[in-house]
Design an enzyme around this catalytic site. Structure first.
Site, PDB file in Angstrom:
ATOM      1  N   SER A   1       0.883  -1.171  -0.160  1.00 13.95           N
ATOM      2  CA  SER A   1      -0.081   0.132   0.028  1.00 13.95           C
ATOM      3  C   SER A   1       0.840   1.216  -0.041  1.00 13.95           C
ATOM      4  O   SER A   1       1.979   1.224   0.548  1.00 13.95           O
ATOM      5  CB  SER A   1      -0.995  -0.003   1.142  1.00 13.95           C
TER       6      SER A   1
ATOM      7  N   GLY B   1      -2.848  -0.256  -3.834  1.00 12.51           N
ATOM      8  CA  GLY B   1      -1.486  -0.030  -3.762  1.00 12.51           C
ATOM      9  C   GLY B   1      -1.225   1.289  -4.392  1.00 12.51           C
ATOM     10  O   GLY B   1      -0.330   2.124  -4.120  1.00 12.51           O
TER      11      GLY B   1
ATOM     12  N   GLU C   1      -7.787  -3.211  -7.349  1.00 14.83           N
ATOM     13  CA  GLU C   1      -8.710  -2.958  -5.969  1.00 14.83           C
ATOM     14  C   GLU C   1      -8.195  -1.914  -5.229  1.00 14.83           C
ATOM     15  O   GLU C   1      -7.367  -1.994  -4.243  1.00 14.83           O
ATOM     16  CB  GLU C   1      -8.352  -4.448  -5.327  1.00 14.83           C
ATOM     17  N   PRO C   2      -8.280  -0.698  -5.886  1.00 11.93           N
ATOM     18  CA  PRO C   2      -7.826   0.410  -4.897  1.00 11.93           C
ATOM     19  C   PRO C   2      -8.783   0.707  -3.852  1.00 11.93           C
ATOM     20  O   PRO C   2      -9.790   0.324  -3.612  1.00 11.93           O
ATOM     21  CB  PRO C   2      -7.972   1.551  -6.011  1.00 11.93           C
ATOM     22  N   GLY C   3      -8.025   1.234  -2.622  1.00  8.61           N
ATOM     23  CA  GLY C   3      -8.678   1.551  -1.361  1.00  8.61           C
ATOM     24  C   GLY C   3      -8.392   2.910  -1.214  1.00  8.61           C
ATOM     25  O   GLY C   3      -9.232   3.807  -1.308  1.00  8.61           O
ATOM     26  N   ARG C   4      -7.270   3.267  -0.731  1.00 10.00           N
ATOM     27  CA  ARG C   4      -6.448   4.391  -0.361  1.00 10.00           C
ATOM     28  C   ARG C   4      -6.872   5.834  -1.449  1.00 10.00           C
ATOM     29  O   ARG C   4      -7.367   6.787  -1.082  1.00 10.00           O
ATOM     30  CB  ARG C   4      -5.089   4.288  -0.199  1.00 10.00           C
TER      31      ARG C   4
ATOM     32  N   CYS D   1      -2.700   6.948  27.656  1.00 13.51           N
ATOM     33  CA  CYS D   1      -1.714   6.644  28.722  1.00 13.51           C
ATOM     34  C   CYS D   1      -0.715   5.302  28.006  1.00 13.51           C
ATOM     35  O   CYS D   1      -0.487   4.378  28.879  1.00 13.51           O
ATOM     36  CB  CYS D   1      -2.204   5.989  30.209  1.00 13.51           C
ATOM     37  N   ASP D   2      -0.481   5.426  26.973  1.00 14.20           N
ATOM     38  CA  ASP D   2       0.384   4.402  26.247  1.00 14.20           C
ATOM     39  C   ASP D   2       1.359   5.130  25.565  1.00 14.20           C
ATOM     40  O   ASP D   2       1.175   6.041  24.608  1.00 14.20           O
ATOM     41  CB  ASP D   2      -0.543   3.689  25.195  1.00 14.20           C
TER      42      ASP D   2
HETATM   43  C1  LIG Z   1      -5.715  -3.637   1.474  1.00  9.17           C
HETATM   44  C2  LIG Z   1      -5.737  -4.448  -0.027  1.00  9.17           C
HETATM   45  C3  LIG Z   1      -6.377  -3.445  -1.046  1.00  9.17           C
HETATM   46  C4  LIG Z   1      -6.107  -1.997  -1.073  1.00  9.17           C
HETATM   47  O1  LIG Z   1      -4.971  -1.411  -1.234  1.00  9.17           O
HETATM   48  P1  LIG Z   1      -4.698   0.021  -1.120  1.00  9.17           P
HETATM   49  O2  LIG Z   1      -3.246   0.302  -0.939  1.00  9.17           O
HETATM   50  O3  LIG Z   1      -5.688   0.925  -0.162  1.00  9.17           O
HETATM   51  O4  LIG Z   1      -5.150   0.636  -2.534  1.00  9.17           O
HETATM   52  C5  LIG Z   1      -6.336  -4.463  -2.237  1.00  9.17           C
HETATM   53  N1  LIG Z   1      -6.428  -5.694  -2.367  1.00  9.17           N
HETATM   54  C6  LIG Z   1      -6.098  -6.240  -1.343  1.00  9.17           C
HETATM   55  C7  LIG Z   1      -6.028  -7.817  -1.382  1.00  9.17           C
HETATM   56  C8  LIG Z   1      -6.050  -5.624   0.080  1.00  9.17           C
HETATM   57  O5  LIG Z   1      -5.596  -6.311   1.027  1.00  9.17           O
END
Ligand SMILES: *Cc1c(COP(=O)(O)O)cnc(C)c1O
Length: 377
Positions: A178, A215, A253-256, A325-326
Site C-alpha cells: 500500500s 497500492g 482493487e484500490p482503497g486508499r 496513557c500508552d
Molecule cells: C488492502 C488491500 C487493497 C487496497 O490497497 P490500497 O493500498 O488501499 O489501494 C487491495 N487488495 C487487497 C487484497 C488488499 O488487502
C-alpha cells in the site's frame, strides 16, 4: 479540504476528534480511476473505509467490491450490491466464513496456499478462484510482503490442485504494497504474470483474469508520488508487453486512492509542553492518536499533513502524540512535524487526507476514548 467540508465545519462545529468525509470527492475519485483505460473493472477494497455511505456512493457508480470478512460482505449485501460484484479477496479465511460468502452467492475467491484450497473445495464447490502471488513490495510505505502470496514457482502446481478440487482457477493476483510510490513495481509483477499465464496455458489451464491489486499512491505532501494517470499509462504499456494481443481481463482493487483525500480528521490540542529528557523539544498532544484511528502512523509510515487554524505566526518543530496513557501512542517523533510556535491548548489541528485507513482502525474504547466520530456529507 473541499468546500463542502469547510462549510460543514463552519456551520456544524462538530466536537473533536472526528472524521469528515466528502462523498462527492469519493465518487469523483472513483470516476476518474474508472475512466482510465488500463483496467476493465474496479473492486473497491472495502477495508480502506467500510462505511455504508461510502459503499452506497460507489455502488451507485457501478463499482465492484473486494471484501475480506463476513462483516464486509454483509455491508455490501445490505447496500444492495449483487454477489457477482463482490469478491472475497482475503487469502486467509475460516471455513464458516467461506460458507457465509457462498450462502450470499459470492463466487470469486482468492487463495495462495493448498490449505486454503482444501477449505474452498469443501465449502465452495465449483467456485472461481484467483491465485495470489508474492511480488516485490519495495517502494511501498505500507508493505504487505511475507504475509501473503505464494512463490511464483508454485503457481502451476496450485492451479492443478485447484482443478483437481473441482474449483475453477480463472486468474492471478498480486499486491505491490500500500502507498506504493514506484510504478515499476506493477510493471515487474505484470511481466512475471505474463510468464505464469503462458506456463499455465501450457499446463492446460488457460487463465482470463489478472488482478493488479491496490497500492496506488496518494499525495500526502511528504514527498514525490507519481500521478495516477502516469501509473496507469505505465501499467497499460507493461500489460501490452507481457500479453501482446492476448490481454486478460484486468481488474484493480484500490482503497486508499478512492477515499483518502475525501476526508479529514479534526482534532483539538490537549497539551503543549516540554519533556524532562529533552527541554528543547515541544510535544503536542492531540485528542486523536494511534488508537483513535491513526494506526498508519506506526513506524511513522504514513505522514499526514497537519495544519492549525487561526495562527499566522511562524511554525516550529514538534513531536505529535495521542491522548492515551500508552507510550506507543506517539505519531511523529523520529521525524518531527511543523506546527505554529504559538499553538496552545484548545486549538484545532486538522489532519488532511485521512479518509482511508483511519475510522475502521480506531479501537473500541482503549483507555475510555470513544471510537472516532464520523460524518459523511
Ligand atoms: C488492502 C488491500 C487493497 C487496497 O490497497 P490500497 O493500498 O488501499 O489501494 C487491495 N487488495 C487487497 C487484497 C488488499 O488487502
Amino acid at each position: 479540504m473541499t468546500d463542502k467540508i469547510e462549510q460543514f465545519l463552519t456551520y456544524s462545529q462538530p466536537s473533536t476528534p472526528c472524521l469528515v468525509v466528502d462523498l462527492d470527492r469519493v465518487s469523483e475519485n472513483y470516476q476518474s480511476m474508472a475512466a482510465m483505460t488500463a483496467w476493465d473493472e474496479i473492486f473497491y477494497a472495502v477495508k480502506a473505509n467500510p462505511a455504508s455511505a461510502v459503499i452506497e456512493t460507489l455502488a451507485a457508480f457501478g463499482a465492484s467490491f473486494d471484501a475480506a470478512s463476513p462483516a464486509e460482505i454483509a455491508t455490501c449485501v445490505a447496500a444492495g450490491i449483487a454477489p457477482t460484484r463482490i469478491s472475497y479477496g482475503n487469502t486467509i479465511k475460516k471455513s464458516v466464513d467461506i460458507a457465509f460468502a457462498v450462502g450470499h452467492g459470492i463466487d470469486l475467491f482468492a487463495f495462495d496456499s493448498s490449505g486454503e484450497l482444501d477449505k474452498l473445495e469443501a465449502q465452495a464447490p465449483g467456485a472461481r478462484v484467483i491465485c495470489r502471488i508474492a511480488v516485490s513490495n519495495e517502494g511501498a510505505r505500507w508493505p504487505l510482503t511475507r504475509k501473503f502470496g505464494c512463490d511464483p514457482a508454485e503457481v502451476v502446481a496450485l492451479l492443478r490442485r485447484a482443478v483437481a478440487a473441482g474449483l475453477r482457477p480463472v486468474g492471478l493476483s498480486f499486491h505491490t504494497g500500500s502507498q506504493q510510490t514506484e510504478s515499476s513495481r506493477w510493471c515487474q509483477a505484470i511481466a512475471q504474470c505474463g510468464q505464469l499465464f503462458a506456463q499455465s496455458d501450457a499446463a492446460g489451464i488457460p487463465l482470463e483474469l489478472l488482478n493488479l491489486g491496490g497500492g496506488f499512491p496518494v499525495a500526502y505532501g511528504d514527498g514525490y508520488v507519481p500521478a495516477l494517470d502516469d501509473v496507469a499509462a505505465e501499467i497499460d504499456r507493461a500489460i501490452g508487453d507481457a500479453f501482446g494481443g492476448r490481454r486478460p481481463r484486468i481488474i484493480i482493487e484500490p482503497g486508499r486512492t478512492i477515499v483518502a483525500d475525501a476526508g479529514l480528521i479534526l482534532s483539538e490540542v490537549v497539551l503543549v509542553t516540554q519533556r524532562a529528557y529533552n527541554r528543547m523539544e515541544r510535544w503536542v498532544y492531540l485528542d486523536v492518536g494511534r488508537y483513535g484511528g491513526l494506526a498508519e502512523c506506526e513506524g511513522e509510515a504514513i505522514r499526514y499533513r497537519m495544519t492549525a487554524s487561526g495562527h499566522v505566526g511562524p511554525d516550529g518543530p514538534v513531536v505529535v502524540a495521542g491522548p492515551t496513557c500508552d507510550s506507543h501512542d506517539v505519531m511523529y517523533e523520529k521525524s518531527m512535524c511543523a506546527l505554529p510556535i504559538a499553538l496552545s491548548v484548545g486549538d484545532l489541528v486538522t489532519l488532511h487526507d485521512t479518509g482511508a485507513y483511519t475510522s475502521s482502525y480506531a479501537s473500541v474504547g482503549f483507555n475510555g476514548f470513544a471510537p472516532l466520530e464520523e460524518y459523511f456529507i
